[in-house]
Design a protein around this motif. Structure first.
Motif, short mmCIF file in Angstrom:
data_model
loop_
_atom_site.label_atom_id
_atom_site.label_comp_id
_atom_site.label_asym_id
_atom_site.label_seq_id
_atom_site.Cartn_x
_atom_site.Cartn_y
_atom_site.Cartn_z
N THR A 159 0.84 -1.20 0.00
CA THR A 159 0.00 0.00 0.00
C THR A 159 0.88 1.25 0.00
O THR A 159 1.94 1.27 0.61
N ARG A 160 0.41 2.29 -0.68
CA ARG A 160 1.05 3.61 -0.64
C ARG A 160 0.36 4.42 0.44
O ARG A 160 -0.87 4.54 0.46
N LEU A 161 1.14 4.96 1.36
CA LEU A 161 0.61 5.72 2.49
C LEU A 161 0.97 7.19 2.34
O LEU A 161 2.15 7.52 2.14
N THR A 162 -0.02 8.06 2.48
CA THR A 162 0.21 9.50 2.39
C THR A 162 -0.17 10.16 3.71
O THR A 162 -1.24 9.88 4.27
N PHE A 163 0.70 11.03 4.20
CA PHE A 163 0.46 11.75 5.44
C PHE A 163 0.51 13.26 5.14
O PHE A 163 1.49 13.74 4.57
N GLU A 164 -0.52 13.96 5.51
CA GLU A 164 -0.59 15.41 5.27
C GLU A 164 -0.85 16.14 6.58
O GLU A 164 -1.99 16.25 7.03
N ASN A 165 0.22 16.59 7.23
CA ASN A 165 0.13 17.28 8.52
C ASN A 165 -0.71 16.49 9.53
O ASN A 165 -1.64 17.00 10.16
N VAL A 166 -0.37 15.23 9.65
CA VAL A 166 -1.10 14.31 10.52
C VAL A 166 -0.50 14.35 11.93
O VAL A 166 0.72 14.21 12.09
N PRO A 167 -1.31 14.52 12.97
CA PRO A 167 -0.77 14.45 14.33
C PRO A 167 -0.31 13.04 14.66
O PRO A 167 -0.91 12.06 14.20
N VAL A 168 0.75 12.93 15.43
CA VAL A 168 1.31 11.63 15.74
C VAL A 168 1.23 11.35 17.24
O VAL A 168 1.12 12.27 18.06
#
Length: 321
Positions: A159-168
């Motif tokens: 899978t390709r995973l995209t994160f856009e200013n995601v809190p961790v």
């Protein structure tokens, strides 16, 4: 009489289960056999087993090209969670109620700033929870988007995973990434041994059944030598895989040797089968596809040998990437 070891008992249980319930889900497999919590400490609800038991399970999964997320969830994610003491995560992984995948350093272009994660992981093994080594930290984050690939090896989804200013959620520091990677390589090596052994079995069975010039093709010297060479590869790969969990040196050896042994066994299986071996109906092509995709999962054999160069020759290439 020789006593049966725990890994041997576990191997037999897993083989029987996979043969009797080939369509069982990961949660059913975890509930019935307990493989999800195999490496989870007993105080966290797991079995508290070690590398030998892990290898036994991985080998059986490799024999049947299982899509179960044992490698990424029950091995790598559990090891990462143990290292940072994430007891709640371990509990969820141990009973199979959740699966997880691990993104190692260098697996994607990620940036963590002010507690927000941005970037793309081009290829990740499937898992409901995503654990990422970013900078000097191990974090958990929810991807903005998941885009499954249609891969050559459909038994191991990516899978390709995209994160856009995601809190961790910060789980701990990133010091454990080397151990997590090496344990993943060890589990993959065991899978490769299982797959290679199954290829050898299929080739031997066919060589005994298929007749040419009035006798089984297995009686011809060329086929005998081919099968003997594959047997040597399988047994040597098993030895390499068995030591892979010890440290980075042995993991690098297994990553190189077991990968090439599996590729050779899968290819020779097709050669022994002849025309039927390249048909869509025969399973031989599925093992070649798995062997080929496995050869890239933690880097190709050349990359593992480059890691070994640092140990043997004092080369500047580090054992831990």
């Amino acid at each position: 009489m020789r006593a049966v070891s725990l890994p041997d008992e576990l191997r037999a249980v897993v083989r029987d289960y996979l043969a009797g319930r080939p369509g069982a889900s990961w949660r059913e497999f975890a509930r019935d056999v307990g493989v999800a919590g195999l490496l989870v400490p007993e105080e966290c609800g797991g079995a508290g087993c070690g590398p030998a038991e892990m290898a036994a399970v991985a080998e059986e999964l490799g024999r049947v090209l299982s899509p179960h997320p044992f490698l990424q969830s029950a091995v790598m994610a559990v090891e990462a969670a143990v290292a940072c003491g994430a007891s709640d995560l371990l509990a969820a992984l141990a009973d199979g109620s959740s699966t997880a995948t691990v993104v190692l350093p260098g697996d994607g272009g990620l940036r963590l700033a002010d507690g927000l994660l941005t970037g793309v992981v081009p290829y990740a093994l499937e898992g409901e929870l995503v654990l990422l080594y970013v900078g000097d930290a191990l974090v958990e984050a929810v991807p903005t988007r998941r885009e499954p690939y249609r891969t050559m090896d459909e038994s191991r989804p990516l899978t390709r995973l995209t994160f856009e200013n995601v809190p961790v959620r910060r789980l701990g520091d990133g010091a454990s990434h080397a151990r997590v990677r090496d344990l993943g390589i060890a589990a993959l090596a065991a899978e490769q041994v299982g797959g290679a052994e199954r290829c050898l079995e299929m080739a031997v069975e066919h060589a005994g059944r298929r007749h040419q010039f009035g006798r089984p093709i297995g009686s011809f010297q060329a086929i005998k030598h081919k099968l003997a060479d594959v047997l040597l590869l399988v047994e040597s790969a098993r030895s390499a895989a068995g030591a892979a969990a010890v440290d980075g040196v042995f993991a690098a050896i297994a990553g190189s040797y077991c990968t090439e042994a599996y590729l050779t066994a899968a290819g020779e299986n097709i050669q022994v089968h002849g025309g039927i071996g390249v048909t869509w109906e025969h399973p031989a092509h599925r093992y070649l596809k798995r062997a080929t995709s496995d050869a890239q999962l933690f880097g190709p054999p050349q990359a593992h040998r480059a890691r070994l160069a640092a140990h043997v020759f004092g080369d500047p290439v580090p054992l831990v990437p």
